[in-house]
Design a protein around this motif. Sequence first.
Motif, mmCIF file in Angstrom:
data_model
loop_
_atom_site.group_PDB
_atom_site.id
_atom_site.type_symbol
_atom_site.label_atom_id
_atom_site.label_comp_id
_atom_site.label_asym_id
_atom_site.label_seq_id
_atom_site.Cartn_x
_atom_site.Cartn_y
_atom_site.Cartn_z
ATOM 1 N N ASN A 18 0.838 -1.200 0.000
ATOM 2 C CA ASN A 18 0.000 0.000 0.000
ATOM 3 C C ASN A 18 0.877 1.256 0.000
ATOM 4 O OD1 ASN A 18 -1.673 2.150 0.741
ATOM 5 N ND2 ASN A 18 -3.090 0.743 1.766
ATOM 6 N N LEU A 19 0.796 2.019 -1.091
ATOM 7 C CA LEU A 19 1.668 3.196 -1.213
ATOM 8 C C LEU A 19 1.419 4.219 -0.107
ATOM 9 C CD1 LEU A 19 1.772 3.783 -5.077
ATOM 10 C CD2 LEU A 19 3.501 2.732 -3.610
ATOM 11 N N GLY A 20 0.237 4.146 0.494
ATOM 12 C CA GLY A 20 -0.070 5.047 1.611
ATOM 13 C C GLY A 20 0.830 4.819 2.813
ATOM 14 N N ASP A 21 1.553 3.689 2.822
ATOM 15 C CA ASP A 21 2.440 3.408 3.946
ATOM 16 C C ASP A 21 3.800 4.092 3.814
ATOM 17 O OD1 ASP A 21 0.513 1.859 5.134
ATOM 18 O OD2 ASP A 21 1.249 -0.026 4.290
ATOM 19 N N LEU A 22 4.041 4.801 2.723
ATOM 20 C CA LEU A 22 5.298 5.567 2.633
ATOM 21 C C LEU A 22 5.237 6.698 3.652
ATOM 22 C CD1 LEU A 22 7.935 5.738 0.802
ATOM 23 C CD2 LEU A 22 6.832 7.753 -0.189
ATOM 24 N N THR A 23 6.251 6.821 4.490
ATOM 25 C CA THR A 23 6.184 7.873 5.510
ATOM 26 C C THR A 23 6.461 9.238 4.857
ATOM 27 O OG1 THR A 23 8.527 7.795 6.106
ATOM 28 C CG2 THR A 23 7.059 6.268 7.268
ATOM 29 N N ALA A 87 10.821 -3.177 -2.217
ATOM 30 C CA ALA A 87 9.725 -2.995 -1.255
ATOM 31 C C ALA A 87 10.262 -3.265 0.142
ATOM 32 C CB ALA A 87 8.588 -3.972 -1.550
ATOM 33 N N GLY A 88 9.740 -2.546 1.112
ATOM 34 C CA GLY A 88 10.103 -2.811 2.500
ATOM 35 C C GLY A 88 11.419 -2.163 2.891
ATOM 36 N N THR A 89 12.050 -2.761 3.885
ATOM 37 C CA THR A 89 13.259 -2.188 4.470
ATOM 38 C C THR A 89 14.485 -2.741 3.762
ATOM 39 O OG1 THR A 89 12.143 -1.958 6.606
ATOM 40 C CG2 THR A 89 14.551 -1.952 6.637
ATOM 41 N N PRO A 90 15.351 -1.856 3.220
ATOM 42 C CA PRO A 90 16.584 -2.347 2.599
ATOM 43 C C PRO A 90 17.345 -3.252 3.572
ATOM 44 C CG PRO A 90 16.330 -0.002 2.170
ATOM 45 C CD PRO A 90 15.247 -0.391 3.148
ATOM 46 N N MET A 91 18.029 -4.239 3.008
ATOM 47 C CA MET A 91 18.886 -5.160 3.780
ATOM 48 C C MET A 91 18.136 -6.290 4.466
ATOM 49 S SD MET A 91 21.751 -2.577 5.248
ATOM 50 C CE MET A 91 20.794 -1.107 4.930
ATOM 51 N N ILE A 92 16.800 -6.214 4.542
ATOM 52 C CA ILE A 92 16.056 -7.337 5.118
ATOM 53 C C ILE A 92 15.732 -8.271 3.951
ATOM 54 C CG2 ILE A 92 14.059 -8.025 6.500
ATOM 55 C CD1 ILE A 92 16.123 -6.184 7.930
ATOM 56 N N SER A 93 16.602 -9.317 3.778
ATOM 57 C CA SER A 93 16.583 -10.169 2.573
ATOM 58 C C SER A 93 16.722 -9.327 1.308
ATOM 59 C CB SER A 93 15.317 -11.038 2.497
ATOM 60 O OG SER A 93 15.386 -12.083 3.422
ATOM 61 N N ALA A 186 1.402 -19.393 11.182
ATOM 62 C CA ALA A 186 0.545 -18.497 10.395
ATOM 63 C C ALA A 186 1.168 -18.283 9.022
ATOM 64 C CB ALA A 186 0.392 -17.154 11.111
ATOM 65 N N VAL A 187 0.302 -18.197 8.021
ATOM 66 C CA VAL A 187 0.737 -17.845 6.669
ATOM 67 C C VAL A 187 0.110 -16.491 6.359
ATOM 68 C CG1 VAL A 187 0.575 -18.443 4.215
ATOM 69 C CG2 VAL A 187 0.954 -20.249 5.917
ATOM 70 N N ALA A 188 0.957 -15.459 6.296
ATOM 71 C CA ALA A 188 0.469 -14.098 6.019
ATOM 72 C C ALA A 188 0.796 -13.784 4.559
ATOM 73 C CB ALA A 188 1.142 -13.093 6.937
ATOM 74 N N ARG A 189 -0.233 -13.369 3.829
ATOM 75 C CA ARG A 189 -0.082 -13.241 2.365
ATOM 76 C C ARG A 189 -0.574 -11.861 1.923
ATOM 77 N NH1 ARG A 189 -2.806 -14.863 -2.250
ATOM 78 N NH2 ARG A 189 -4.740 -15.140 -1.135
ATOM 79 N N GLU A 190 0.170 -11.262 0.982
ATOM 80 C CA GLU A 190 -0.261 -10.000 0.366
ATOM 81 C C GLU A 190 -0.592 -8.910 1.407
ATOM 82 O OE1 GLU A 190 0.888 -10.466 -2.676
ATOM 83 O OE2 GLU A 190 -0.916 -9.788 -3.682
ATOM 84 N N ILE A 191 0.290 -8.783 2.381
ATOM 85 C CA ILE A 191 0.054 -7.826 3.473
ATOM 86 C C ILE A 191 -0.040 -6.402 2.908
ATOM 87 C CG2 ILE A 191 1.015 -6.866 5.610
ATOM 88 C CD1 ILE A 191 2.567 -9.557 5.888
ATOM 89 N N SER A 192 -1.048 -5.712 3.341
ATOM 90 C CA SER A 192 -1.343 -4.310 2.974
ATOM 91 C C SER A 192 -1.856 -4.159 1.547
ATOM 92 C CB SER A 192 -0.138 -3.381 3.227
ATOM 93 O OG SER A 192 0.807 -3.480 2.187
ATOM 94 N N LYS A 193 -2.143 -5.295 0.862
ATOM 95 C CA LYS A 193 -2.685 -5.232 -0.505
ATOM 96 C C LYS A 193 -4.157 -5.658 -0.477
ATOM 97 C CE LYS A 193 1.767 -6.749 -2.226
ATOM 98 N NZ LYS A 193 2.465 -7.591 -3.174
ATOM 99 N N ALA A 194 -4.774 -5.621 -1.674
ATOM 100 C CA ALA A 194 -6.218 -5.858 -1.759
ATOM 101 C C ALA A 194 -6.608 -7.238 -1.228
ATOM 102 C CB ALA A 194 -6.668 -5.715 -3.209
ATOM 103 N N PHE A 195 -5.775 -8.262 -1.481
ATOM 104 C CA PHE A 195 -6.161 -9.627 -1.091
ATOM 105 C C PHE A 195 -5.379 -10.122 0.121
ATOM 106 C CE2 PHE A 195 -7.354 -9.149 -5.551
ATOM 107 C CZ PHE A 195 -8.714 -9.400 -5.426
ATOM 108 N N GLU A 196 -5.096 -9.204 1.034
ATOM 109 C CA GLU A 196 -4.383 -9.591 2.259
ATOM 110 C C GLU A 196 -5.157 -10.670 3.013
ATOM 111 O OE1 GLU A 196 -3.060 -6.436 4.912
ATOM 112 O OE2 GLU A 196 -3.610 -7.624 6.654
ATOM 113 N N GLU A 197 -4.417 -11.683 3.507
ATOM 114 C CA GLU A 197 -5.047 -12.663 4.401
ATOM 115 C C GLU A 197 -3.988 -13.217 5.337
ATOM 116 O OE1 GLU A 197 -6.705 -16.057 2.367
ATOM 117 O OE2 GLU A 197 -4.742 -16.807 1.810
ATOM 118 N N CYS A 198 -4.449 -13.731 6.467
ATOM 119 C CA CYS A 198 -3.546 -14.398 7.408
ATOM 120 C C CYS A 198 -4.256 -15.657 7.876
ATOM 121 C CB CYS A 198 -3.214 -13.479 8.586
ATOM 122 S SG CYS A 198 -2.055 -14.231 9.738
#
Length: 279
Positions: A18-23, A87-93, A186-198
């Motif tokens: 979700n682009l809204g998560d850019l600080t 996407a996400g934090t650089p250096m985390i994988s 838990a399997v968390a999928r597509e976090i912060s996107k339209a089809f997010e599920e956990c």
Amino acid sequence: MTDPLPPGLYIVATPIGNLGDLTPRAADVLSRASLIAAEDTRVTAKLLRHIGTETPMTPYHDHNADRVRPGLVARLGGEAIALVSDAGTPMISDPGFKLVRDARAAGHRIVTLPGPSAAIAALTLAGLPTDRFLFAGFLPPKEKARADALAELARLRASLVFYESGPRLGATLASMAAVLGQRDAAVAREISKAFEECVTGTLDELAARYAEHAPKGEIVIVVGPPGEAPPPEAGDIDAMLTDALSRLPIAKAAREVADATGIARHQLYERALELKGQA
Ligand code: SAM
């Protein structure tokens, strides 16, 4: 006119969906930096369009990092360079730690802009203990190497966090059930996107659910610490030993199941000999 940023390396976390998560601070630094070192400039171009900036970019990824890093470090004395991954934090994988290491060794300013990371987001969704956790990144794709990597983690009294892709999810959950035993996960999928599920359940339940169909999208698996579920019964232990014996010599199979269950290795060795018909 906005003030130029002080020279240095700016580590900028970007949204995982979700682009809204850019600080606001990340948007400000990306707009004011002299240069953005991006894992994939086409991916980051979309983000820059979203915030309406045309800051120049240069690729920085696993295949060119060793070649371009010295030039980037040399520029840090006089320029503000932002590092982003897809996407996400650089250096985390993702790439970047050697750039930080060399920039630090050269005495440059290093600033981090914290923000989204799929591992942390999944932990907050899973409903599993978060007081101690280990981020294990991607497991090896080959079955034996994956089981060995899991066996190394099996005794840790911590939740385990893994990145995984849809096509490999079923096989990975089956390995986890075999090596880690009955744990909540838990399997968390597509976090912060339209089809997010956990989806939550025991490793066995999740392995069965995803055995046949590979889900689409991006996935994080969170596995609870050992001891959350009842200890395995004799039949389960035999099943774990039989599975381990199909891949490993007797001593290693006994060790793998000992790591997963906390049962004494010599007891499991004796039982493995019986199962092999060698007692
Ligand atoms: N640096 C990123 C971070 O901080 O999360 C991770 C980069 S790693 C190369 C990409 C993996 O992160 C994906 O394969 C997936 O396992 C996980 N991931 C990224 N975005 C995700 C999302 N929106 N939902 C679930 N998992 C995600």
